[in-house]
Design a protein around this motif. Structure first.
Motif, PDB file in Angstrom:
ATOM      1  N   ALA A 234       0.815  -1.218   0.000  1.00 25.07           N
ATOM      2  CA  ALA A 234       0.000   0.000   0.000  1.00 25.07           C
ATOM      3  C   ALA A 234       0.848   1.267   0.000  1.00 25.07           C
ATOM      4  O   ALA A 234       0.517   2.254  -0.671  1.00 25.07           O
ATOM      5  CB  ALA A 234      -0.940  -0.007   1.197  1.00 25.07           C
ATOM      6  N   ALA A 235       1.941   1.275   0.749  1.00 24.49           N
ATOM      7  CA  ALA A 235       2.762   2.481   0.860  1.00 24.49           C
ATOM      8  C   ALA A 235       3.733   2.639  -0.311  1.00 24.49           C
ATOM      9  O   ALA A 235       4.241   3.737  -0.540  1.00 24.49           O
ATOM     10  CB  ALA A 235       3.548   2.451   2.163  1.00 24.49           C
ATOM     11  N   ALA A 236       3.970   1.561  -1.061  1.00 26.84           N
ATOM     12  CA  ALA A 236       4.993   1.595  -2.101  1.00 26.84           C
ATOM     13  C   ALA A 236       4.426   1.720  -3.508  1.00 26.84           C
ATOM     14  O   ALA A 236       5.171   1.972  -4.451  1.00 26.84           O
ATOM     15  CB  ALA A 236       5.854   0.330  -2.017  1.00 26.84           C
ATOM     16  N   VAL A 237       3.114   1.535  -3.669  1.00 27.32           N
ATOM     17  CA  VAL A 237       2.492   1.523  -4.989  1.00 27.32           C
ATOM     18  C   VAL A 237       1.447   2.630  -5.057  1.00 27.32           C
ATOM     19  O   VAL A 237       0.738   2.896  -4.083  1.00 27.32           O
ATOM     20  CB  VAL A 237       1.833   0.148  -5.263  1.00 27.32           C
ATOM     21  N   GLU A 238       1.364   3.291  -6.202  1.00 26.20           N
ATOM     22  CA  GLU A 238       0.369   4.343  -6.373  1.00 26.20           C
ATOM     23  C   GLU A 238      -1.031   3.787  -6.122  1.00 26.20           C
ATOM     24  O   GLU A 238      -1.358   2.681  -6.561  1.00 26.20           O
ATOM     25  CB  GLU A 238       0.462   4.914  -7.788  1.00 26.20           C
ATOM     26  N   PRO A 239      -1.899   4.539  -5.437  1.00 24.69           N
ATOM     27  CA  PRO A 239      -3.235   4.040  -5.112  1.00 24.69           C
ATOM     28  C   PRO A 239      -4.019   3.560  -6.327  1.00 24.69           C
ATOM     29  O   PRO A 239      -4.724   2.544  -6.255  1.00 24.69           O
ATOM     30  CB  PRO A 239      -3.906   5.261  -4.454  1.00 24.69           C
TER      31      PRO A 239
END
Length: 293
Positions: A234-239
């Motif tokens: 979640a924190a490393a990939v664009e939403p």
């Protein structure tokens, strides 16, 4: 190249181990039904050419691929010798994968100028042209197993890389991730991959039916681990990319039958008939191969 009814499956080996462990893994990949054993080219990992020769000595049918060599690490003339000699030793089972390199820290460790993306593509194009010239020479020694040398796979994402691949390669490989200026990768969403595939097809022109499209799968995730996977990324990939995870060709979620259907849909949408997974997913992906045979 795979037919409309057939897939090709590769596994990219990245973990250096003992000789016996390497042999065991290569034999296991062949037994599980993989068509291609690949070796990544990163500092700290197995040296590609010796690893592939050893794999050839202990397998019977799989093809053997450098997935992919960082062209900046090699003098093109000396690389031609390594390619031709390896192709001869593995009796024509070699596929040559080439890329421009993207890990800035590795360039710095090796004392090689990272430069701009354009400069790295220039180095790759120089390597491709030199290899084509030398390996096509009937008097060149050592002679490759087949005239002109092994089939060429070029992996990339940007316009110049994909244009180069469309001009020279038998297989165009998509990481499904764009390299950033800092020397990292950013996972791309389905719409972006659609656009990149369309770009390649336009660049290929009349060659399009002859050229295979490959995708590197970043993760194979069973249904029971779906929530954990999404939380971790979640924190490393664009939403927007995370929201479209079920449509990504680079992330395979679910059981073998679900993934098999997903791969068929991906092939219809993107044209990906040659699927490569990472070594960590060697066993997890095997039931999918069985489902699609």
């Amino acid at each position: 190249m795979s037919s409309p009814k057939d897939f090709r499956f590769g596994v990219n080996m990245v973990v250096p181990q003992s000789r016996d462990e390497w042999v065991r893994k290569c034999r296991r990949a062949e037994d599980l039904g993989y068509d291609v054993i690949g070796v990544a080219d990163h500092l700290g990992l197995a040296p590609p050419f010796p690893a592939l020769v050893l794999a050839a000595e202990n397998t019977e049918r799989v093809r053997l691929n450098t997935f992919v060599l960082n062209a900046a690490f090699y003098n093109p003339v000396l690389l031609a010798r390594e390619v031709a000699g390896t192709d001869r030793f593995v009796e024509g089972r070699l596929d040559l994968g080439l890329g421009a390199g993207y890990v800035k820290a590795e360039f710095e460790t090796a004392g090689i100028d990272f430069g701009t993306g354009g400069r790295r593509v220039d180095r790759l194009e120089e390597a491709v042209r030199t290899l084509r010239t030398l390996l096509a020479d009937p008097d060149y020694q050592p002679r490759p197993a087949r005239p002109g040398g092994p089939p060429l796979l070029i992996g990339g994402w940007g316009d110049r890389m994909l244009t180069l691949a469309a001009r020279y390669a038998s297989t165009v490989a998509f990481t499904g991730a764009a390299s950033t200026a800092a020397g990292a990768l950013r996972l791309a969403g389905p719409a972006e991959i659609d656009e990149r595939v369309a770009f390649v097809r336009a660049a290929l022109g009349d060659r399009a039916p002859e050229v295979e499209l490959n995708v590197l799968v970043q993760a194979v995730v069973p249904a029971s681990k779906r929530a954990e996977f999404l939380d971790r990324y979640a924190a490393a990939v664009e939403p927007a990319v995370l929201d479209a995870v079920d449509d990504l060709p680079t992330v395979l979620l679910g059981g073998a039958r679900d993934i098999a259907e997903h791969l068929r849909a991906n092939r219809a949408r993107f044209g990906f008939g040659y699927i490569t997974v990472l070594e960590a997913d060697l066993e997890a992906f095997a039931p999918v191969i069985a489902e699609l045979r």
